[in-house]
Scaffold this motif. Structure first.
Motif, PDB file in Angstrom:
ATOM      1  N   ILE A   2       0.859  -1.177   0.000  1.00 49.06           N
ATOM      2  CA  ILE A   2       0.000   0.000   0.000  1.00 49.06           C
ATOM      3  C   ILE A   2       0.900   1.234   0.000  1.00 49.06           C
ATOM      4  CG2 ILE A   2      -1.982   1.123   1.078  1.00 49.06           C
ATOM      5  CD1 ILE A   2      -2.439  -1.473   2.655  1.00 49.06           C
ATOM      6  N   GLY A   8       7.343   2.563  -1.572  1.00 54.03           N
ATOM      7  CA  GLY A   8       6.443   1.498  -2.045  1.00 54.03           C
ATOM      8  C   GLY A   8       6.844   0.996  -3.424  1.00 54.03           C
ATOM      9  N   ASN A  25      -1.171  -0.700  -4.381  1.00 55.43           N
ATOM     10  CA  ASN A  25      -2.377   0.136  -4.319  1.00 55.43           C
ATOM     11  C   ASN A  25      -2.001   1.579  -4.010  1.00 55.43           C
ATOM     12  OD1 ASN A  25      -4.974  -1.831  -3.855  1.00 55.43           O
ATOM     13  ND2 ASN A  25      -3.078  -2.692  -3.079  1.00 55.43           N
ATOM     14  N   ALA A  47       7.620  15.797  -4.032  1.00 53.14           N
ATOM     15  CA  ALA A  47       8.032  17.091  -3.485  1.00 53.14           C
ATOM     16  C   ALA A  47       9.541  17.143  -3.241  1.00 53.14           C
ATOM     17  CB  ALA A  47       7.301  17.349  -2.168  1.00 53.14           C
ATOM     18  N   SER A  48      10.156  15.984  -3.114  1.00 50.45           N
ATOM     19  CA  SER A  48      11.539  15.976  -2.623  1.00 50.45           C
ATOM     20  C   SER A  48      12.536  16.389  -3.694  1.00 50.45           C
ATOM     21  CB  SER A  48      11.899  14.579  -2.111  1.00 50.45           C
ATOM     22  OG  SER A  48      12.525  13.830  -3.120  1.00 50.45           O
ATOM     23  N   LEU A  49      13.754  16.658  -3.250  1.00 52.94           N
ATOM     24  CA  LEU A  49      14.822  17.043  -4.181  1.00 52.94           C
ATOM     25  C   LEU A  49      15.646  15.837  -4.605  1.00 52.94           C
ATOM     26  CD1 LEU A  49      16.002  20.284  -2.372  1.00 52.94           C
ATOM     27  CD2 LEU A  49      14.576  20.112  -4.410  1.00 52.94           C
ATOM     28  N   VAL A 173      -6.735   2.291  -0.160  1.00 54.95           N
ATOM     29  CA  VAL A 173      -7.067   1.252   0.820  1.00 54.95           C
ATOM     30  C   VAL A 173      -7.685   1.942   2.032  1.00 54.95           C
ATOM     31  CG1 VAL A 173      -6.069  -0.458   2.395  1.00 54.95           C
ATOM     32  CG2 VAL A 173      -5.301  -0.330   0.009  1.00 54.95           C
ATOM     33  N   ALA A 203       3.436   6.555   4.456  1.00 51.53           N
ATOM     34  CA  ALA A 203       3.898   7.816   5.053  1.00 51.53           C
ATOM     35  C   ALA A 203       2.885   8.337   6.086  1.00 51.53           C
ATOM     36  CB  ALA A 203       4.215   8.831   3.949  1.00 51.53           C
ATOM     37  N   ARG A 304       6.803  15.864   5.054  1.00 51.55           N
ATOM     38  CA  ARG A 304       7.614  14.721   5.468  1.00 51.55           C
ATOM     39  C   ARG A 304       6.904  14.062   6.647  1.00 51.55           C
ATOM     40  NH1 ARG A 304      11.797  19.238   4.783  1.00 51.55           N
ATOM     41  NH2 ARG A 304      13.304  18.339   3.354  1.00 51.55           N
ATOM     42  N   VAL A 333      14.027   9.077  -0.087  1.00 52.24           N
ATOM     43  CA  VAL A 333      14.550   8.741  -1.411  1.00 52.24           C
ATOM     44  C   VAL A 333      15.900   8.046  -1.237  1.00 52.24           C
ATOM     45  CG1 VAL A 333      15.261   9.649  -3.652  1.00 52.24           C
ATOM     46  CG2 VAL A 333      13.295  10.658  -2.453  1.00 52.24           C
TER      47      VAL A 333
HETATM   48  C1  LIG Z   1      10.426  19.469   0.149  1.00 49.73           C
HETATM   49  C2  LIG Z   1      10.986  18.116   0.494  1.00 49.73           C
HETATM   50  C3  LIG Z   1      12.297  17.825   0.140  1.00 49.73           C
HETATM   51  C4  LIG Z   1      12.821  16.555   0.414  1.00 49.73           C
HETATM   52  N1  LIG Z   1      14.086  16.286  -0.006  1.00 49.73           N
HETATM   53  C5  LIG Z   1      14.577  15.050   0.164  1.00 49.73           C
HETATM   54  C6  LIG Z   1      15.854  14.719  -0.347  1.00 49.73           C
HETATM   55  O1  LIG Z   1      16.522  15.571  -0.937  1.00 49.73           O
HETATM   56  N2  LIG Z   1      16.324  13.428  -0.203  1.00 49.73           N
HETATM   57  C7  LIG Z   1      15.577  12.466   0.421  1.00 49.73           C
HETATM   58  O2  LIG Z   1      16.045  11.319   0.531  1.00 49.73           O
HETATM   59  N3  LIG Z   1      14.368  12.757   0.944  1.00 49.73           N
HETATM   60  C8  LIG Z   1      13.858  14.025   0.825  1.00 49.73           C
HETATM   61  N4  LIG Z   1      12.618  14.324   1.322  1.00 49.73           N
HETATM   62  C9  LIG Z   1      11.922  13.304   2.102  1.00 49.73           C
HETATM   63  C10 LIG Z   1      11.291  12.305   1.160  1.00 49.73           C
HETATM   64  O3  LIG Z   1      10.476  13.004   0.274  1.00 49.73           O
HETATM   65  C11 LIG Z   1      10.479  11.279   1.932  1.00 49.73           C
HETATM   66  O4  LIG Z   1      11.240  10.712   2.969  1.00 49.73           O
HETATM   67  C12 LIG Z   1      10.048  10.149   0.972  1.00 49.73           C
HETATM   68  O5  LIG Z   1       9.454  10.704  -0.157  1.00 49.73           O
HETATM   69  C13 LIG Z   1       9.126   9.181   1.635  1.00 49.73           C
HETATM   70  O6  LIG Z   1       8.687   8.273   0.637  1.00 49.73           O
HETATM   71  P1  LIG Z   1       7.409   7.392   0.887  1.00 49.73           P
HETATM   72  O7  LIG Z   1       7.286   6.507  -0.288  1.00 49.73           O
HETATM   73  O8  LIG Z   1       7.491   6.786   2.244  1.00 49.73           O
HETATM   74  O9  LIG Z   1       6.209   8.443   0.982  1.00 49.73           O
HETATM   75  P2  LIG Z   1       5.376   9.213  -0.142  1.00 49.73           P
HETATM   76  O10 LIG Z   1       6.220   9.592  -1.296  1.00 49.73           O
HETATM   77  O11 LIG Z   1       4.636  10.304   0.576  1.00 49.73           O
HETATM   78  O12 LIG Z   1       4.356   8.131  -0.649  1.00 49.73           O
HETATM   79  C14 LIG Z   1       3.318   7.610   0.161  1.00 49.73           C
HETATM   80  C15 LIG Z   1       2.235   7.144  -0.783  1.00 49.73           C
HETATM   81  O13 LIG Z   1       1.259   6.419  -0.041  1.00 49.73           O
HETATM   82  C16 LIG Z   1       0.012   6.649  -0.647  1.00 49.73           C
HETATM   83  N5  LIG Z   1      -1.038   6.332   0.308  1.00 49.73           N
HETATM   84  C17 LIG Z   1      -1.227   6.855   1.540  1.00 49.73           C
HETATM   85  N6  LIG Z   1      -2.308   6.303   2.120  1.00 49.73           N
HETATM   86  C18 LIG Z   1      -2.809   5.398   1.253  1.00 49.73           C
HETATM   87  C19 LIG Z   1      -3.933   4.522   1.279  1.00 49.73           C
HETATM   88  N7  LIG Z   1      -4.745   4.458   2.341  1.00 49.73           N
HETATM   89  N8  LIG Z   1      -4.158   3.732   0.199  1.00 49.73           N
HETATM   90  C20 LIG Z   1      -3.338   3.760  -0.881  1.00 49.73           C
HETATM   91  N9  LIG Z   1      -2.265   4.588  -0.964  1.00 49.73           N
HETATM   92  C21 LIG Z   1      -2.008   5.406   0.094  1.00 49.73           C
HETATM   93  C22 LIG Z   1       0.057   8.133  -1.021  1.00 49.73           C
HETATM   94  O14 LIG Z   1      -0.900   8.443  -2.050  1.00 49.73           O
HETATM   95  C23 LIG Z   1       1.498   8.308  -1.468  1.00 49.73           C
HETATM   96  O15 LIG Z   1       1.650   8.232  -2.861  1.00 49.73           O
HETATM   97  C24 LIG Z   1      12.052  15.577   1.076  1.00 49.73           C
HETATM   98  C25 LIG Z   1      10.737  15.870   1.443  1.00 49.73           C
HETATM   99  C26 LIG Z   1      10.197  17.120   1.157  1.00 49.73           C
HETATM  100  C27 LIG Z   1       8.785  17.400   1.544  1.00 49.73           C
END
Ligand SMILES: Cc1cc2nc3c(=O)[nH]c(=O)nc-3n(C[C@H](O)[C@H](O)[C@H](O)COP(=O)(O)OP(=O)(O)OC[C@H]3O[C@@H](n4cnc5c(N)ncnc54)[C@H](O)[C@@H]3O)c2cc1C
Length: 350
Positions: A2, A8, A25, A47-49, A173, A203, A304, A333
């Motif tokens: 999920i 993911g 999903n 959003a991340s860099l 989900v 997240a 974040r 990332v």
């Molecule tokens: C401005 C900014 C700059 C950043 N720069 C960096 C960087 O330079 N380097 C770095 O390593 N990190 C960076 N980060 C941090 C990084 O973006 C996060 O740590 C990372 O993206 C987390 O990835 P994730 O897949 O866990 O979460 P996300 O990318 O948020 O993905 C979570 C996904 O889960 C889905 N989801 C949630 N609930 C459900 C549900 N119930 N059913 C189905 N889907 C669901 C959402 O739609 C989403 O697509 C930055 C963050 C920000 C905001």
């Protein structure tokens, strides 16, 4: 699986490559991977860099360091394989941190001495003259740290998953239910399916799915903002520049001649405020003129997910078949390959 952010998607890809039967999903799978046209806001990854600060991390023990090191080892292989799906995806290596004061310079010198083999090296003010002439305490260059483009990364992973015939389900989900030794996954369209293992990479939305099961893993949203800038004067070709330059915690990332990204503000709460943005543009009043006079061509923000009272990230098997890989906060990332490997190990140890 999920959630289809970096964690993911990357984990699904790694598991599918290892022969696991995976489905993913996320309603965002319906949307293109673009910053401008995202109707429901950006996920953390978009959003991340994409900065990979692996080897300049100060601690040299513990889970955080192991995950970083392993991820940095895996990135070159990941990029090489994923380039088949997205030829523009690259590992942009070379990260330069500017020392703010003498103490920072001393810490950098001791880190560089310990990690020569990882490509860390001290640079002097003279070395920095062509790039960052205001540096007065030198800096630290990391040869292998750098950046991946998080949009191209997600595109490549989506394409790789489609080629592996992984099911990509675009419905959110809404609930999880224990079903003997398996898990029933309830979706927003009223449909449900049963799986041996559920992996949460959701997240900030994680707690909403976990709380009804008696597992509290609250997370705080921490806002981050980024700017895309077009320079009117100053460096145009970025000759001698690293892939990422870090000054006072702000990341400057050249992307094209006369263009750069600027980001890294960490602000509490979940609303974008103007002041931190102004501070970021002026680098706390220490920005070169060419940066202050640059035109903003894009501005975005994202959240974040910082785990409350627990170290980031949350990598746990909460009960048989319920695995959490979430709360990566500032480094999701960077930590994607190491996280994917951790999940595969947790699954395959059974
Ligand atoms: C401005 C900014 C700059 C950043 N720069 C960096 C960087 O330079 N380097 C770095 O390593 N990190 C960076 N980060 C941090 C990084 O973006 C996060 O740590 C990372 O993206 C987390 O990835 P994730 O897949 O866990 O979460 P996300 O990318 O948020 O993905 C979570 C996904 O889960 C889905 N989801 C949630 N609930 C459900 C549900 N119930 N059913 C189905 N889907 C669901 C959402 O739609 C989403 O697509 C930055 C963050 C920000 C905001």
């Amino acid at each position: 699986m999920i959630g289809a952010g970096a964690i993911g998607l990357g984990t699904a890809w790694h598991l599918a490559q290892r022969g696991h039967d995976v489905s993913v999903n996320d309603p965002r799978l319906n949307q293109p991977v673009l910053r401008q046209e995202s109707g429901s806001g950006l996920n953390g990854t978009s959003a991340s860099l994409g900065v990979l600060m692996g080897h300049v991390f100060r601690r040299n023990s513990g889970r955080g360091w192991r995950l970083r090191r392993r991820s940095m080892e895996l990135w070159p292989q990941w990029i090489e394989t994923l380039q088949a799906h997205q030829p523009g995806l690259k590992l942009h290596q070379g990260l330069l941190q500017i020392a703010e004061d003498e103490r920072a310079a001393e810490r950098m010198a001791s880190l560089a001495a310990q990690r020569i083999d990882l490509g860390l090296q001290i640079v002097t003010n003279a070395d920095l003259a062509a790039v960052w002439p205001t540096a007065s305490h030198g800096g630290l260059h990391s040869r292998q740290d750098g950046r991946v483009d998080p949009l191209l990364l997600q595109l490549a992973l989506r394409q790789a998953l489609a080629r592996q015939s992984v099911e990509l389900n675009t419905t959110a989900v809404v609930g999880l239910e224990r079903n003997d030794n398996r898990w029933r996954v309830h979706r927003a369209d009223g449909d449900s399916s049963v799986h041996d293992v559920v992996l949460l990479c959701t997240a900030l939305s994680t707690d909403a799915l976990l709380e009804p099961l008696g597992h509290a893993r609250p997370m705080t949203p921490v806002l981050g903002q980024a700017l895309a800038l077009q320079l009117e004067t100053g460096p145009t070709t970025w000759a001698n520049w690293p892939s990422v330059l870090v000054d006072q915690g702000f990341n400057l990332i050249p992307t094209a001649p006369g263009r750069l990204l600027l980001g890294a503000t960490v602000e509490p709460g979940d609303r974008a405020a103007d002041d931190p943005l102004a501070l970021m543009r002026s680098l706390n009043e220490r920005a070169p003129t060419w940066l202050r006079t640059a035109t903003v061509i894009d501005h975005w923000s994202g959240l974040r997910a910082r785990p409350v009272d627990r170290p980031a990230p949350l990598l746990e098997e909460l009960e048989p078949g319920l695995i959490l890989a979430s709360g990566h906060y500032r480094n999701g990332v960077l930590l994607t390959p190491g996280t994917a490997e951790w999940v595969a190990t947790a699954l395959e140890q059974k």
